[in-house]
Scaffold this motif. Structure first.
Motif, PDB file in Angstrom:
ATOM      1  N   ARG A 116      -5.318   9.623   7.218  1.00 27.69           N
ATOM      2  CA  ARG A 116      -6.472  10.659   7.953  1.00 27.69           C
ATOM      3  C   ARG A 116      -6.212  11.823   7.288  1.00 27.69           C
ATOM      4  O   ARG A 116      -7.200  12.666   6.908  1.00 27.69           O
ATOM      5  CB  ARG A 116      -5.913  10.394   9.277  1.00 27.69           C
ATOM      6  CG  ARG A 116      -6.956   9.027   9.959  1.00 27.69           C
ATOM      7  CD  ARG A 116      -7.101   9.669  11.334  1.00 27.69           C
ATOM      8  NE  ARG A 116      -7.757   8.961  11.751  1.00 27.69           N
ATOM      9  CZ  ARG A 116      -7.149   8.105  13.559  1.00 27.69           C
ATOM     10  NH1 ARG A 116      -6.186   7.601  14.302  1.00 27.69           N
ATOM     11  NH2 ARG A 116      -7.983   7.038  13.630  1.00 27.69           N
ATOM     12  N   ALA A 117      -5.009  13.004   6.786  1.00 24.31           N
ATOM     13  CA  ALA A 117      -4.628  13.953   6.345  1.00 24.31           C
ATOM     14  C   ALA A 117      -4.948  13.404   4.773  1.00 24.31           C
ATOM     15  O   ALA A 117      -5.540  14.753   3.990  1.00 24.31           O
ATOM     16  CB  ALA A 117      -2.767  14.447   6.671  1.00 24.31           C
TER      17      ALA A 117
ATOM     18  N   VAL B 153       0.802  -1.264   0.291  1.00 28.83           N
ATOM     19  CA  VAL B 153      -0.200  -0.565  -0.176  1.00 28.83           C
ATOM     20  C   VAL B 153       0.879   1.476  -0.472  1.00 28.83           C
ATOM     21  O   VAL B 153       2.263   1.467   0.551  1.00 28.83           O
ATOM     22  CB  VAL B 153      -1.005   0.095   0.793  1.00 28.83           C
ATOM     23  CG1 VAL B 153      -0.712  -0.027   2.252  1.00 28.83           C
ATOM     24  CG2 VAL B 153      -2.019   1.010   1.007  1.00 28.83           C
ATOM     25  N   ALA B 154       0.076   2.281  -0.648  1.00 26.02           N
ATOM     26  CA  ALA B 154       1.125   3.660  -0.963  1.00 26.02           C
ATOM     27  C   ALA B 154      -0.207   4.622  -0.376  1.00 26.02           C
ATOM     28  O   ALA B 154      -0.862   4.814  -0.687  1.00 26.02           O
ATOM     29  CB  ALA B 154       1.620   4.216  -2.112  1.00 26.02           C
ATOM     30  N   THR B 155       0.523   5.512   0.810  1.00 30.08           N
ATOM     31  CA  THR B 155       0.064   6.626   1.069  1.00 30.08           C
ATOM     32  C   THR B 155       1.693   8.244   0.865  1.00 30.08           C
ATOM     33  O   THR B 155       2.569   7.797  -0.140  1.00 30.08           O
ATOM     34  CB  THR B 155      -0.236   6.477   2.407  1.00 30.08           C
ATOM     35  OG1 THR B 155       0.877   6.473   2.983  1.00 30.08           O
ATOM     36  CG2 THR B 155      -1.255   5.253   3.025  1.00 30.08           C
ATOM     37  N   ILE B 156       0.486   8.868   1.092  1.00 26.51           N
ATOM     38  CA  ILE B 156       0.938  10.195   0.852  1.00 26.51           C
ATOM     39  C   ILE B 156       1.422  10.428   2.067  1.00 26.51           C
ATOM     40  O   ILE B 156       0.846  11.052   2.870  1.00 26.51           O
ATOM     41  CB  ILE B 156       0.147  11.123   0.132  1.00 26.51           C
ATOM     42  CG1 ILE B 156      -0.284  10.461  -0.893  1.00 26.51           C
ATOM     43  CG2 ILE B 156       0.735  12.963  -0.383  1.00 26.51           C
ATOM     44  CD1 ILE B 156       0.566   9.940  -2.123  1.00 26.51           C
TER      45      ILE B 156
ATOM     46  N   GLY C 250       4.332  14.814   0.710  1.00 24.44           N
ATOM     47  CA  GLY C 250       4.157  14.533  -0.437  1.00 24.44           C
ATOM     48  C   GLY C 250       4.619  13.935  -0.939  1.00 24.44           C
ATOM     49  O   GLY C 250       4.663  13.559  -2.077  1.00 24.44           O
ATOM     50  N   THR C 251       6.057  12.988  -0.547  1.00 23.32           N
ATOM     51  CA  THR C 251       6.867  11.666  -0.926  1.00 23.32           C
ATOM     52  C   THR C 251       5.538  11.272  -0.920  1.00 23.32           C
ATOM     53  O   THR C 251       5.021  10.947   0.203  1.00 23.32           O
ATOM     54  CB  THR C 251       8.316  11.780  -0.722  1.00 23.32           C
ATOM     55  OG1 THR C 251       7.855  12.248   1.197  1.00 23.32           O
ATOM     56  CG2 THR C 251       8.592  13.062  -1.101  1.00 23.32           C
ATOM     57  N   PRO C 252       5.862   9.637  -1.271  1.00 27.42           N
ATOM     58  CA  PRO C 252       5.672   8.388  -0.940  1.00 27.42           C
ATOM     59  C   PRO C 252       5.640   7.725   0.177  1.00 27.42           C
ATOM     60  O   PRO C 252       7.165   7.904   0.211  1.00 27.42           O
ATOM     61  CB  PRO C 252       5.571   7.227  -2.325  1.00 27.42           C
ATOM     62  CG  PRO C 252       6.456   7.962  -2.638  1.00 27.42           C
ATOM     63  CD  PRO C 252       6.558   9.520  -2.937  1.00 27.42           C
ATOM     64  N   HIS C 253       4.474   6.638   0.020  1.00 27.02           N
ATOM     65  CA  HIS C 253       5.636   5.912   2.050  1.00 27.02           C
ATOM     66  C   HIS C 253       4.536   4.649   1.735  1.00 27.02           C
ATOM     67  O   HIS C 253       3.272   4.738   1.084  1.00 27.02           O
ATOM     68  CB  HIS C 253       4.662   7.057   3.206  1.00 27.02           C
ATOM     69  CG  HIS C 253       5.040   5.486   4.870  1.00 27.02           C
ATOM     70  ND1 HIS C 253       4.220   4.312   4.665  1.00 27.02           N
ATOM     71  CD2 HIS C 253       5.326   5.168   5.169  1.00 27.02           C
ATOM     72  CE1 HIS C 253       4.256   3.798   5.662  1.00 27.02           C
ATOM     73  NE2 HIS C 253       5.785   4.293   6.057  1.00 27.02           N
ATOM     74  N   THR C 254       5.450   3.367   1.725  1.00 31.45           N
ATOM     75  CA  THR C 254       4.934   2.495   1.186  1.00 31.45           C
ATOM     76  C   THR C 254       5.045   1.350   2.355  1.00 31.45           C
ATOM     77  O   THR C 254       5.916   1.544   3.111  1.00 31.45           O
ATOM     78  CB  THR C 254       5.546   2.199   0.159  1.00 31.45           C
ATOM     79  OG1 THR C 254       6.688   1.389   0.551  1.00 31.45           O
ATOM     80  CG2 THR C 254       5.111   2.253  -1.095  1.00 31.45           C
TER      81      THR C 254
END
Length: 134
Positions: A60-61, A22-25, A29-33
């Protein structure tokens, strides 16, 4: 990228307990996986995380999310892009047990941590190799 719904062969692939990322932001603005368990139900994705996971705060953000599901080898994969539409406490650990039993023969072992379930509604998807056109 085609819009949802996915074709039947992609739906069948997503219904299997495949490994996923899963990738979030992040706020910058950079991705987190993160590797994750997931479940596929009626064209939506169930995710679940411990309250301490940073991706919970990122979701949540900013509800934008992608999920890449891998097949038997990494050359077979499906990526879903969309948004998390709800985040709720996993009362009674029902959802994490559902995921644990999908991927293993046992309920989730840690019964003390607070957990949260997030439902993702995909908007677009792509697959490799592309599904056959009928």
């Amino acid at each position: 990228m085609p819009p949802v719904p996915v074709p039947p062969d992609v739906d069948a692939f997503l219904a299997k307990p495949n490994p996923a990322v899963v990738a979030t932001i992040r706020p910058d603005g950079t991705p987190h996986t993160a590797a994750t368990w997931y479940d596929w139900e009626d064209g939506r994705v169930l995710l679940n995380m411990d309250e301490s996971r940073v991706r919970l705060g990122y979701l949540r953000a900013n509800p934008a999310v992608s999920l890449t599901v891998l097949g038997d080898d990494w050359y077979r994969h499906v990526t879903l892009l969309g948004n998390v539409v709800s985040i709720e406490e996993d009362e009674g650990l029902r959802d994490i047990d559902r995921l644990a039993l999908r991927y293993s023969p046992n309920r989730y072992r840690d019964r003390t941590s607070k957990r949260f379930s997030a439902w993702m509604e995909p908007e677009r998807w792509y697959a490799w190799p592309p599904p056959a056109r009928g």
